[in-house]
Design a protein around this motif. Structure first.
Motif, PDB file in Angstrom:
ATOM      1  N   LEU A  60       0.817  -1.202   0.000  1.00 56.11           N
ATOM      2  CA  LEU A  60       0.000   0.000   0.000  1.00 56.11           C
ATOM      3  C   LEU A  60       0.856   1.259   0.000  1.00 56.11           C
ATOM      4  O   LEU A  60       0.381   2.341  -0.350  1.00 56.11           O
ATOM      5  CB  LEU A  60      -0.942   0.023   1.208  1.00 56.11           C
ATOM      6  N   PHE A  75      -4.841  -1.445  -4.891  1.00 57.07           N
ATOM      7  CA  PHE A  75      -4.842  -0.160  -4.197  1.00 57.07           C
ATOM      8  C   PHE A  75      -4.101   0.922  -4.978  1.00 57.07           C
ATOM      9  O   PHE A  75      -4.617   2.032  -5.153  1.00 57.07           O
ATOM     10  CB  PHE A  75      -4.227  -0.314  -2.800  1.00 57.07           C
ATOM     11  N   ASN A  76      -2.885   0.624  -5.432  1.00 56.78           N
ATOM     12  CA  ASN A  76      -2.030   1.662  -6.011  1.00 56.78           C
ATOM     13  C   ASN A  76      -2.111   1.765  -7.525  1.00 56.78           C
ATOM     14  O   ASN A  76      -1.351   2.538  -8.125  1.00 56.78           O
ATOM     15  CB  ASN A  76      -0.580   1.441  -5.581  1.00 56.78           C
ATOM     16  N   TRP A 111      -8.800   6.910  -2.586  1.00 57.99           N
ATOM     17  CA  TRP A 111      -7.403   6.487  -2.404  1.00 57.99           C
ATOM     18  C   TRP A 111      -6.623   7.543  -1.618  1.00 57.99           C
ATOM     19  O   TRP A 111      -5.863   7.207  -0.702  1.00 57.99           O
ATOM     20  CB  TRP A 111      -6.763   6.260  -3.772  1.00 57.99           C
ATOM     21  N   ASN A 151      -6.020   5.364   1.664  1.00 58.36           N
ATOM     22  CA  ASN A 151      -5.021   4.333   1.359  1.00 58.36           C
ATOM     23  C   ASN A 151      -3.943   4.232   2.435  1.00 58.36           C
ATOM     24  O   ASN A 151      -3.679   3.143   2.971  1.00 58.36           O
ATOM     25  CB  ASN A 151      -4.372   4.629   0.000  1.00 58.36           C
ATOM     26  N   SER A 206      -2.913   1.328   5.551  1.00 63.82           N
ATOM     27  CA  SER A 206      -1.601   0.752   5.848  1.00 63.82           C
ATOM     28  C   SER A 206      -1.200   1.006   7.295  1.00 63.82           C
ATOM     29  O   SER A 206      -0.768   0.089   8.004  1.00 63.82           O
ATOM     30  CB  SER A 206      -0.548   1.345   4.902  1.00 63.82           C
TER      31      SER A 206
END
Length: 802
Positions: A345, A721-722, A733, A737, A741
């Motif tokens: 992440l 996610f990325n 995001w 995001n 993490s």
């Protein structure tokens, strides 16, 4: 645009103030500086390239020109990177209190407690370690409590006005505590040297109990790192390309505690505040982690393919997660297993893919070596990081040293050469390759940034003159730490280190400190640049062991000190530079950062060294395999073995001319050559901008003892996610995001502490198939392909090697 609505609105307002000349000048800067930057938003770069290639772009494509103008405004008043914009505020309030008395007290209490716990349990099996994100979480309630109960009276001391309670506990105070924990929770590496010196089961050098000797060497290694980190700020901290992705999760967690954003809406109608979302993720992972870590360990090592035929050594070697190579499409349900190599992440997706490809490409090489019995590897487990003798047992280093701990050549001839498993053999070759690849890559791809950094030093030009980065502009309001402060710190630390190794009966030349620092000085900039861009750190442990063993043959203690001042100092430099960037992003005045790092390290070092002395003198039978409280020193035993193999047996007998592993040294040559074609091809093939050779080779370093089970799961998670969410739901995001993490990592750290003290320390366990099956059969027992020959050994026998 890959930006939040608030950022776009601010950019629109600023764009109205920009002339066409301003826009074109900024666009040229983007092409020159970010044209080959894999972290720069691809869509923005394509827009700038379209402008460059289209004559009269403003009239030909008015909409494109408007978008270009807003994009250039955005990266003028904010960071050019979507990741940084997502969590780092592009505004600052210099009047906000930062270094308050309560921040000092909370920070130093946590530093002392964290250093105590980490050092005390470092020698226990199983051990426990507390990370700085635990302190970051606990600092918030402590700070809020102080804000509620402490008096608000303002004192005037020699004209300086201060208060025990300057107001609400703010994000800058919180970050001060976090930075103190970042540096203070790390125990001194030289404690390992003392541990192998003092006990009779190791070298038995009782004079090493001298507290002055221990504290001088410990402080020296830490503060050399500060000196180098400060002197390399122009390369590792100030440049905008130095993103330091790991810092973003820390900042996101800080914002979750302090930003009031419950009414904002992102994609899909989400109204969940950062704090509430963090709480959901934290509680969920805290509860979930009990299953793979304690209740059902098969969820952690989900080696389900080996269950088909548990005693099939081929199946276990290829697909096993415990001792095999982990070739398994669904290898784990444990988030902690993903974090072994990188956080998917946090790390850029291209970096995650490069790391995985490095492991995948080298996988068949290891398989081929093992099944072909090259270097006698079929007599050993395929993927062990152990060192073995010619009977397949762990190498007993006590058989090749005399009573003084020095190498006994006759005893060595009567025993055995040292052998490495297939995964470990290739690991060393890849290590050799990554070192030269790092230097060559840094020269080819980042030589302009490096040259510019040195140019500003020689011209005595301030790094804050005409800054392109908004955060450099914001930080220009504060007094910078002069470079001579860091230079004095470096010189004093080197002198302290020389005094520590020369002033006591180490029989070690003071040059070991100078040589080690020279190695760190060569590598800290290229290693730091790569870490700051890709979130992958190249460690110098193998190179330091190799050079230390060559320069100080037969002297394990000198090799250990060279390793401390070469490898560990480089790691410290990179870590401290990362903290300097963290303070830079959160707009902590640099001189405050300087002092909190220094003071926290001093407190941490004294606490840790005091704990080492207490353990040596008060824990009965410490480091014995049968120690009643399980203070068996597993890490120290490994450190001692490495000390003897590299410092006493020496790299010449492992890798020198005529030795079994001499051809592995060609890795140095391969690493120096490989970056060149990738550099030459990147202008022809755009995808080459996303191939990062040092990170690719770094991926191959996962072997022995880890495997593909720790690398592959990062790819789909990182893509989701990325790549996917970042592309299609940038608002979600940007907001959640990095909090995801931080919440997961923090929950795992605290759950591990609770499980350790509540369950493992009393000796409780759950015995059932879910905890036993992963370790059954050949995967758990690390089966070998070939049995030991009837003569009782493999390879050359006594009198047949030297």
């Amino acid at each position: 645009m890959t930006a939040l609505a608030d950022d776009v609105g601010e950019a629109l307002a600023y764009a109205r103030t920009m002339s066409d000349e301003d826009v074109e000048k900024k666009a040229d800067y983007v092409l020159d500086f970010h044209g080959k930057d894999p972290n720069f938003p691809a869509r923005s770069l394509e827009l700038v390239q379209r402008w460059k290639e289209t004559p009269n772009f403003k009239n030909v494509d008015p909409e494109g020109w408007h978008e270009l103008k807003v994009e250039m405004a955005l990266i003028t008043i904010n960071s050019p990177y979507t990741e940084v914009r997502a969590v780092v505020d592009n505004h600052d309030d210099p009047s906000e209190p930062c270094l308050t008395l309560r921040a000092w007290i909370i920070g130093l209490i946590y530093v002392a407690a964290g250093s105590f716990i980490n050092q005390f349990f470092d020698i226990r099996q199983p051990g426990i370690s507390i990370s700085s994100n635990v302190a970051q979480i606990l600092a918030y309630p402590a700070g809020v409590f102080c804000a509620k109960v402490l008096p608000t009276h303002v004192f005037n001391t020699f004209g300086y006005r201060w208060s025990l309670n300057p107001g609400p506990f703010n994000k800058k105070e919180h970050m001060v505590v976090t930075i103190m924990a970042n540096v203070g929770f790390n125990t001194p590496y030289t404690a390992n040297i003392v541990w192998v010196q003092v006990p009779d089961r190791f070298f038995g050098q009782k004079w090493a109990m001298d507290y002055g000797y221990q504290i001088t060497t410990a402080l020296s290694t830490n503060f050399i790192g500060y000196g180098l980190a400060g002197l390399t700020r122009r390369f590792l901290v100030y440049p905008v390309i130095s993103v330091w992705p790991a810092n973003l999760a820390t900042i996101a967690l800080n914002r979750a505690f302090h930003d009031q954003d419950s009414n904002k809406v992102v994609e899909g109608g989400w109204r969940v505040s950062r704090m509430r979302y963090f709480t959901y993720c934290f509680v969920g992972m805290f509860v979930y982690f009990w299953f793979p870590n304690f209740i059902c360990e098969a969820m952690s090592y989900f080696n389900w393919i080996t269950w088909i035929a548990p005693n099939n050594y081929k199946l276990a070697a290829i697909t096993g997660s415990v001792s095999g190579l982990g070739f398994n499409p669904l290898p784990t349900f444990d988030w902690n297993q993903l974090l072994v190599f990188t956080d998917p992440l946090i790390s850029p997706f291209y970096s995650t893919v490069n790391s995985f490809l490095g492991a995948l490409i080298t996988f068949p090489v290891i398989v081929g070596v093992w099944f072909s019995n090259v270097y006698y590897t079929s007599y050993l487990p395929i993927n062990s990081n152990g060192v073995f003798d010619n009977t397949g047992a762990r190498y007993n280093v006590s058989k090749i040293v005399n009573d003084q701990g020095h190498f006994d050549y006759d005893a060595f001839l009567a025993y055995s050469p040292a052998y490495l498993a297939a995964g470990n053999i290739l690991l060393y070759s890849f290590f050799f390759a990554v070192y030269t690849a790092t230097i060559v890559h840094a020269f080819l791809f980042h030589r302009f940034e490096i040259v510019n950094g040195f140019r500003t030093i020689f011209r005595r030009k301030s790094a804050f003159e005409d800054p392109e980065d908004i955060h450099m502009k914001l930080m220009s309001k504060y007094k910078e730490v002069p470079e001579w402060w860091y230079f004095i710190t470096l010189l004093a630390s080197v002198a302290l280190g020389i005094g520590g190794v020369v002033g006591y009966p180490t029989h070690t030349n003071g040059g070991v400190v100078v040589y080690g620092v020279a190695l760190a000085a060569i590598f800290c900039i290229p290693v730091g640049i790569i870490k700051s861009i890709t979130n992958q750190e190249i460690t110098l442990n193998v190179l330091a062991e190799l050079f230390g063993g060559l320069w100080f043959p037969g002297d394990a203690l000198s090799m250990n000190y060279f390793k401390s001042y070469g490898y560990v100092t480089t790691a410290h430099t990179v870590r401290f530079a990362q903290d300097l960037k963290l303070a830079h992003y959160t707009h902590i005045p640099p001189r405050i950062t300087f002092w909190i790092q220094m003071v926290a390290t001093i407190v941490s070092t004294f606490v840790a060294i005091s704990i080492v002395n207490f353990q040596m003198t008060n824990i009965e039978d410490v480091c014995s395999p049968t120690q009643k409280d399980r203070f068996t020193c597993p890490g120290i035993n490994t450190f001692f073995t490495a000390s003897v193999l590299w410092g006493t047996l020496g790299p010449k007998r492992m890798f020198g001319a005529g030795s079994l592993y001499q051809y592995l040294l060609f890795g140095f040559f391969a690493g120096a050559i490989l970056p060149i074609p990738f550099f030459l091809l990147r202008n022809k093939y755009k995808i080459m901008n996303y191939v990062h050779l040092p990170v690719l080779i770094y991926g191959s370093l996962i072997w022995a003892p880890y495997n593909l089970a720790n690398a592959w799961p990062n790819v789909p998670v990182g893509w989701f996610f990325n790549s996917y969410i970042k592309k299609h739901y940038v608002g979600w995001w940007s907001r959640y995001n990095y909090i995801t993490s931080g919440a997961f990592s923090s929950a795992i750290a605290i759950a591990a502490i609770v499980i350790f003290f509540a369950i493992q320390w009393p000796g409780a366990s759950i015995e059932w198939s879910g905890n036993e099956r992963p370790y059954a059969g050949c995967d758990g027992n690390a089966c070998r392909r070939l049995p030991i020959p009837d003569v009782g050994y493999f390879g050359p026998g006594v009198g047949e090697f030297n």
